[in-house]
Design a protein around this motif. Sequence first.
Motif, short mmCIF file in Angstrom:
data_model
loop_
_atom_site.label_atom_id
_atom_site.label_comp_id
_atom_site.label_asym_id
_atom_site.label_seq_id
_atom_site.Cartn_x
_atom_site.Cartn_y
_atom_site.Cartn_z
N ASN A 71 16.74 113.61 46.25
CA ASN A 71 16.58 112.17 46.46
C ASN A 71 16.96 111.63 47.17
O ASN A 71 18.61 111.38 46.95
CB ASN A 71 16.82 111.21 44.89
CG ASN A 71 15.94 110.11 44.65
OD1 ASN A 71 15.74 109.65 46.16
ND2 ASN A 71 16.91 109.15 44.33
N TYR A 96 23.09 112.86 47.02
CA TYR A 96 21.87 113.59 47.70
C TYR A 96 21.80 114.76 48.97
O TYR A 96 23.13 114.67 49.45
CB TYR A 96 21.21 112.58 49.04
CG TYR A 96 20.37 113.20 49.53
CD1 TYR A 96 18.59 113.74 48.99
CD2 TYR A 96 19.40 113.34 51.03
CE1 TYR A 96 18.04 114.37 50.24
CE2 TYR A 96 18.98 113.43 52.20
CZ TYR A 96 17.98 114.20 50.83
OH TYR A 96 17.03 115.08 51.81
N SER A 149 19.38 108.60 47.26
CA SER A 149 20.76 108.79 46.13
C SER A 149 22.11 108.81 47.18
O SER A 149 22.03 108.92 48.12
CB SER A 149 20.46 110.10 45.47
OG SER A 149 21.93 110.04 44.08
N ASN A 190 20.89 117.17 43.18
CA ASN A 190 19.76 115.66 43.86
C ASN A 190 19.35 115.49 45.00
O ASN A 190 20.07 115.83 45.99
CB ASN A 190 20.80 114.80 43.20
CG ASN A 190 20.54 113.35 43.79
OD1 ASN A 190 19.55 113.28 44.19
ND2 ASN A 190 20.99 112.30 42.80
N ASP A 204 20.95 117.07 50.36
CA ASP A 204 20.24 117.40 51.49
C ASP A 204 20.18 119.25 52.54
O ASP A 204 21.17 119.16 53.36
CB ASP A 204 19.87 116.39 52.94
CG ASP A 204 18.77 116.93 54.04
OD1 ASP A 204 17.90 117.74 53.72
OD2 ASP A 204 18.93 116.11 55.07
#
Length: 227
Positions: free
Chosen positions: A95, A101, A98, A93, A103
């Motif tokens: 986004n 997420y 979200s 994910n 990262d």
Amino acid sequence: MKATAAFLGQRLDRVFADLRVLAEKTTGIIAPSGTSRNMLEALKPEVARIVGDQAGLVESAGVSVIPGLLDDADTWHQWWSLIDGQLVFVPHNLNPASVNYYDYTEMTWFERPLASGRPELIGPYLDFGGANTKIVTASRPVVIESRTVAIAGADLTMDFIERVFLRNLGRRDEPIALITETGKVVASNSARFAPGTRFERPEEHPGSVPVPVAELAASPWHLIVAG
């Protein structure tokens, strides 16, 4: 101890050599004028070769690009994992809005080679954003025209590292630990030094045996008799 260090070092050297090839193939795909994330799918055969050649040690690998590089995605994590004997793309994910997420740009395995410009060996750590298992990640920069555009990496299984360590050193009477350059315990034959915990004052063991990794500027790990 020296034989165990040499064996582990040879396996780690092979991983970094494979990542060098993966990085070179990535530079053949990424163009300064723009690249689609779908083009990175062409790296799958090379990742399959790495996972096959490094059976038992590497179970996932791929590349992660710097933000803003691709035409059709701000960030992209092109990663494959061996699941039930099949190499499959692992969606993450990406986004930022979200709650789940992922990262990767803030992960140490991404940040350190990006900053240092050289290969890095990170861990052990719990990969909450990926497989939720304890792993070590080997990673190296992907460079085009003196600019790092991505990170090529491979997740190494702790099971393999611990199995090699205990098979060779587990029956020795003295406590022995495999530690990182910061003193984090990778493996040990004693309950006193649990993997993932910090070994205090590793600098007090000048007789430790380094785990040689030729791709790195300095050996990141050491085998030490804890005493």
